[in-house]
Motif scaffolding. Structure first.
Motif, PDB file in Angstrom:
ATOM      1  N   VAL A 277      34.916  32.098  35.518  1.00  0.00           N
ATOM      2  CA  VAL A 277      36.088  32.807  36.051  1.00  0.00           C
ATOM      3  C   VAL A 277      35.690  34.165  36.620  1.00  0.00           C
ATOM      4  O   VAL A 277      36.161  34.575  37.680  1.00  0.00           O
ATOM      5  CB  VAL A 277      37.155  32.970  34.945  1.00  0.00           C
ATOM      6  CG1 VAL A 277      38.310  33.844  35.436  1.00  0.00           C
ATOM      7  CG2 VAL A 277      37.673  31.611  34.494  1.00  0.00           C
ATOM      8  N   GLY A 278      34.786  34.852  35.928  1.00  0.00           N
ATOM      9  CA  GLY A 278      34.359  36.170  36.380  1.00  0.00           C
ATOM     10  C   GLY A 278      33.595  36.132  37.688  1.00  0.00           C
ATOM     11  O   GLY A 278      33.818  36.966  38.568  1.00  0.00           O
ATOM     12  N   PHE A 279      32.680  35.171  37.828  1.00  0.00           N
ATOM     13  CA  PHE A 279      31.915  35.059  39.073  1.00  0.00           C
ATOM     14  C   PHE A 279      32.836  34.783  40.258  1.00  0.00           C
ATOM     15  O   PHE A 279      32.727  35.413  41.308  1.00  0.00           O
ATOM     16  CB  PHE A 279      30.861  33.950  38.955  1.00  0.00           C
ATOM     17  CG  PHE A 279      29.632  34.354  38.192  1.00  0.00           C
ATOM     18  CD1 PHE A 279      28.982  35.549  38.466  1.00  0.00           C
ATOM     19  CD2 PHE A 279      29.125  33.541  37.190  1.00  0.00           C
ATOM     20  CE1 PHE A 279      27.848  35.925  37.766  1.00  0.00           C
ATOM     21  CE2 PHE A 279      27.993  33.908  36.474  1.00  0.00           C
ATOM     22  CZ  PHE A 279      27.358  35.100  36.765  1.00  0.00           C
TER      23      PHE A 279
ATOM     24  N   ASP B 154      30.726  44.420  38.041  1.00  0.00           N
ATOM     25  CA  ASP B 154      31.061  43.394  37.052  1.00  0.00           C
ATOM     26  C   ASP B 154      30.293  42.100  37.303  1.00  0.00           C
ATOM     27  O   ASP B 154      29.922  41.392  36.351  1.00  0.00           O
ATOM     28  CB  ASP B 154      32.569  43.126  37.066  1.00  0.00           C
ATOM     29  CG  ASP B 154      33.363  44.242  36.407  1.00  0.00           C
ATOM     30  OD1 ASP B 154      32.732  45.129  35.789  1.00  0.00           O
ATOM     31  OD2 ASP B 154      34.603  44.236  36.498  1.00  0.00           O
ATOM     32  N   LEU B 155      30.043  41.785  38.557  1.00  0.00           N
ATOM     33  CA  LEU B 155      29.225  40.606  38.876  1.00  0.00           C
ATOM     34  C   LEU B 155      27.810  40.770  38.322  1.00  0.00           C
ATOM     35  O   LEU B 155      27.251  39.832  37.732  1.00  0.00           O
ATOM     36  CB  LEU B 155      29.176  40.388  40.390  1.00  0.00           C
ATOM     37  CG  LEU B 155      30.370  39.681  41.029  1.00  0.00           C
ATOM     38  CD1 LEU B 155      30.276  39.756  42.545  1.00  0.00           C
ATOM     39  CD2 LEU B 155      30.444  38.224  40.574  1.00  0.00           C
ATOM     40  N   VAL B 156      27.241  41.947  38.508  1.00  0.00           N
ATOM     41  CA  VAL B 156      25.890  42.215  37.994  1.00  0.00           C
ATOM     42  C   VAL B 156      25.884  42.156  36.469  1.00  0.00           C
ATOM     43  O   VAL B 156      24.970  41.595  35.852  1.00  0.00           O
ATOM     44  CB  VAL B 156      25.388  43.585  38.478  1.00  0.00           C
ATOM     45  CG1 VAL B 156      24.035  43.914  37.848  1.00  0.00           C
ATOM     46  CG2 VAL B 156      25.268  43.603  40.000  1.00  0.00           C
TER      47      VAL B 156
ATOM     48  N   CYS C 231      36.167  39.602  33.687  1.00  0.00           N
ATOM     49  CA  CYS C 231      36.706  38.468  34.435  1.00  0.00           C
ATOM     50  C   CYS C 231      38.205  38.563  34.684  1.00  0.00           C
ATOM     51  O   CYS C 231      38.750  37.795  35.468  1.00  0.00           O
ATOM     52  CB  CYS C 231      36.392  37.148  33.719  1.00  0.00           C
ATOM     53  SG  CYS C 231      37.411  36.816  32.260  1.00  0.00           S
ATOM     54  N   ILE C 232      38.876  39.506  34.035  1.00  0.00           N
ATOM     55  CA  ILE C 232      40.340  39.519  34.087  1.00  0.00           C
ATOM     56  C   ILE C 232      40.902  40.298  35.259  1.00  0.00           C
ATOM     57  O   ILE C 232      42.058  40.111  35.655  1.00  0.00           O
ATOM     58  CB  ILE C 232      40.908  40.075  32.762  1.00  0.00           C
ATOM     59  CG1 ILE C 232      42.375  39.682  32.615  1.00  0.00           C
ATOM     60  CG2 ILE C 232      40.726  41.591  32.695  1.00  0.00           C
ATOM     61  CD1 ILE C 232      42.974  40.037  31.279  1.00  0.00           C
ATOM     62  N   ASN C 233      40.106  41.168  35.866  1.00  0.00           N
ATOM     63  CA  ASN C 233      40.648  42.057  36.897  1.00  0.00           C
ATOM     64  C   ASN C 233      41.248  41.301  38.077  1.00  0.00           C
ATOM     65  O   ASN C 233      42.261  41.722  38.649  1.00  0.00           O
ATOM     66  CB  ASN C 233      39.568  43.014  37.394  1.00  0.00           C
ATOM     67  CG  ASN C 233      39.258  44.097  36.383  1.00  0.00           C
ATOM     68  OD1 ASN C 233      39.996  44.288  35.421  1.00  0.00           O
ATOM     69  ND2 ASN C 233      38.158  44.794  36.579  1.00  0.00           N
TER      70      ASN C 233
ATOM     71  N   SER D  91      46.051  40.195  41.279  1.00  0.00           N
ATOM     72  CA  SER D  91      46.945  39.191  41.853  1.00  0.00           C
ATOM     73  C   SER D  91      48.375  39.353  41.346  1.00  0.00           C
ATOM     74  O   SER D  91      49.338  39.131  42.082  1.00  0.00           O
ATOM     75  CB  SER D  91      46.431  37.782  41.527  1.00  0.00           C
ATOM     76  OG  SER D  91      45.133  37.576  42.046  1.00  0.00           O
ATOM     77  N   ILE D  92      48.524  39.729  40.091  1.00  0.00           N
ATOM     78  CA  ILE D  92      49.856  39.856  39.500  1.00  0.00           C
ATOM     79  C   ILE D  92      50.552  41.128  39.970  1.00  0.00           C
ATOM     80  O   ILE D  92      51.745  41.109  40.309  1.00  0.00           O
ATOM     81  CB  ILE D  92      49.767  39.838  37.957  1.00  0.00           C
ATOM     82  CG1 ILE D  92      49.305  38.461  37.481  1.00  0.00           C
ATOM     83  CG2 ILE D  92      51.117  40.188  37.320  1.00  0.00           C
ATOM     84  CD1 ILE D  92      48.984  38.412  36.002  1.00  0.00           C
ATOM     85  N   THR D  93      49.819  42.245  40.003  1.00  0.00           N
ATOM     86  CA  THR D  93      50.452  43.537  40.286  1.00  0.00           C
ATOM     87  C   THR D  93      50.316  43.989  41.735  1.00  0.00           C
ATOM     88  O   THR D  93      50.985  44.945  42.131  1.00  0.00           O
ATOM     89  CB  THR D  93      49.842  44.635  39.386  1.00  0.00           C
ATOM     90  OG1 THR D  93      48.435  44.728  39.639  1.00  0.00           O
ATOM     91  CG2 THR D  93      50.066  44.319  37.916  1.00  0.00           C
ATOM     92  N   GLY D  94      49.481  43.325  42.519  1.00  0.00           N
ATOM     93  CA  GLY D  94      49.203  43.812  43.871  1.00  0.00           C
ATOM     94  C   GLY D  94      49.684  42.888  44.976  1.00  0.00           C
ATOM     95  O   GLY D  94      49.040  41.879  45.279  1.00  0.00           O
TER      96      GLY D  94
END
Length: 373
Positions: free
Chosen positions: A53-55, A86-88, A324-326, A331-334
């Motif tokens: 999910v994070g990737f 975060d990917l790194v 992974c949550i960002n 998507s929810i707030t923006g």
């Protein structure tokens, strides 16, 4: 979005090398407490989900924030850098640690040893330290940027610009690289009595590494948590005050709505950051005081040590969710993030041009009456 090796790895290495205060022998695997088995199972199964999910999420987020419709905003600079960092972190920290301790729990025959070799060990450890520190302080920088935009709108035009954001991001990365230079020089690959290799601190530098790791732990947990919490309180307080004053004026410009959206994103990100870090911070504090460098040897059963290690696996997995949550929070707030995401997949050039036009007006008219958001 993000913690230190001293929070987990150093403690686990202390358990392996006897640095934790205990004088009992190891138990057989079937004698381990239930919380230990639960913790390791939770860690082993959920970490791969976080990685996948994070990737995907961070890759999509990065592409949205650097798109033509979004890159003209200073907040996008911070969030694009946060996605890349975060990917790194997922690649060099979360995945490597799961290969070391997660996959071997599911399939003992699949033990991965290539990550515990000289040079690769030091490089991975250094990169993971840099990325975790950078991730945390990018959130802090974004929080400060939003604080200035909300609480000091007259200074926003001079401070909260794209060029300033880029300079701050570079400064954070360079500072992180310098501050953790000690780690690769104090670490190496060692072979246990059973023949297993593990990447850890040189025994000769055990104490100095403990001190520096503790400082590092404070710099990426307690210090940023305090700053973020204080800034969020001031931001929310100012927003409520402004809302009471402007009850009669309910019409906001599109520029103001975009600023309000990024402020909402910041608040949600930082609240999740605090929530996911606190359990791990509590474990770090507990393990810090039970380190051999702090506590004199006492009679502590291995059952208790394994129980705490089980909780450590659970809180560590919860902490990983930061990386992974960002994407879901964006998507929810923006609404503008969703528009950019849709445009990226649907080739909606009109949507991209409309967002770009909004950002152009936003940057050129930042002195308007709506600049408080």
């Amino acid at each position: 979005m993000k913690t230190t090796q001293s929070l987990y790895d150093a403690v686990l290495q202390q358990m392996q090398s006897g640095n934790l205060t205990t004088n009992t022998t190891l138990q057989e695997p079937w004698d381990y407490p239930a919380i230990y088995k639960t913790g390791r199972t939770f860690y082993a199964y959920f970490t791969p989900i976080i990685l996948i999910v994070g990737f995907v999420g961070n890759t999509l987020s990065f592409n949205v924030f650097i798109s033509k419709g979004m890159r003209g905003l200073s907040a996008s600079v911070y969030l694009a850098a946060l996605s890349a960092t975060d990917l790194v972190t997922l690649l060099c920290y979360v995945m490597v640690e799961w290969l070391r301790r997660g996959i071997v729990y599911l399939q003992p025959d699949w033990k991965v040893s290539f990550v515990d070799t000289d040079y690769l060990c030091q490089f991975q450890m250094y990169t993971s330290y840099v990325s975790r520190m950078s991730s945390v302080w990018l959130v802090v920088a974004f929080t400060v940027e939003r604080y200035i935009g909300v609480c000091h709108p007259l200074r926003r035009i001079d401070i909260c610009s794209v060029s300033s954001a880029r300079k701050i991001v570079v400064f954070i990365f360079l500072s992180s690289m310098i501050l953790v230079l000690y780690k690769p020089f104090l670490s190496g690959v060692f072979v246990s009595a059973s023949g297993d290799k593990f990447c850890t601190t040189y025994p000769t530098y055990s104490f100095i590494s403990f001190v520096l790791d503790s400082i590092y732990g404070l710099l990426i947990t307690l210090v940023p948590l305090t700053i973020i919490s204080m800034m969020n309180f001031l931001i929310i307080n100012r927003l409520f005050a402004r809302k009471r004053k402007q009850k009669k004026t309910r019409i906001l410009s599109e520029e103001a709505l975009m600023r309000l959206e990024f402020t909402s994103i910041l608040l949600v990100i930082s609240f999740c950051f605090v929530a996911f870090n606190i359990p791990f911070l509590v474990m770090w504090i507990r393990n810090f005081f039970f380190s051999k460098h702090i506590t004199n040897p006492i009679n502590d059963s291995m059952y208790d040590v394994e129980s705490w290690q089980g909780w450590l696996y659970i809180t560590r997995t919860i902490f990983y969710a930061n990386y992974c949550i960002n994407f879901f929070l964006y998507s929810i707030t923006g609404a503008y993030f969703r528009r950019g995401l849709k445009a990226m997949f649907c080739k909606d050039n009109r949507g991209l041009l409309r967002a770009h036009s909004t950002l152009t007006r936003y940057n050129s008219h930042s002195h308007t009456n709506h600049s408080w958001v």
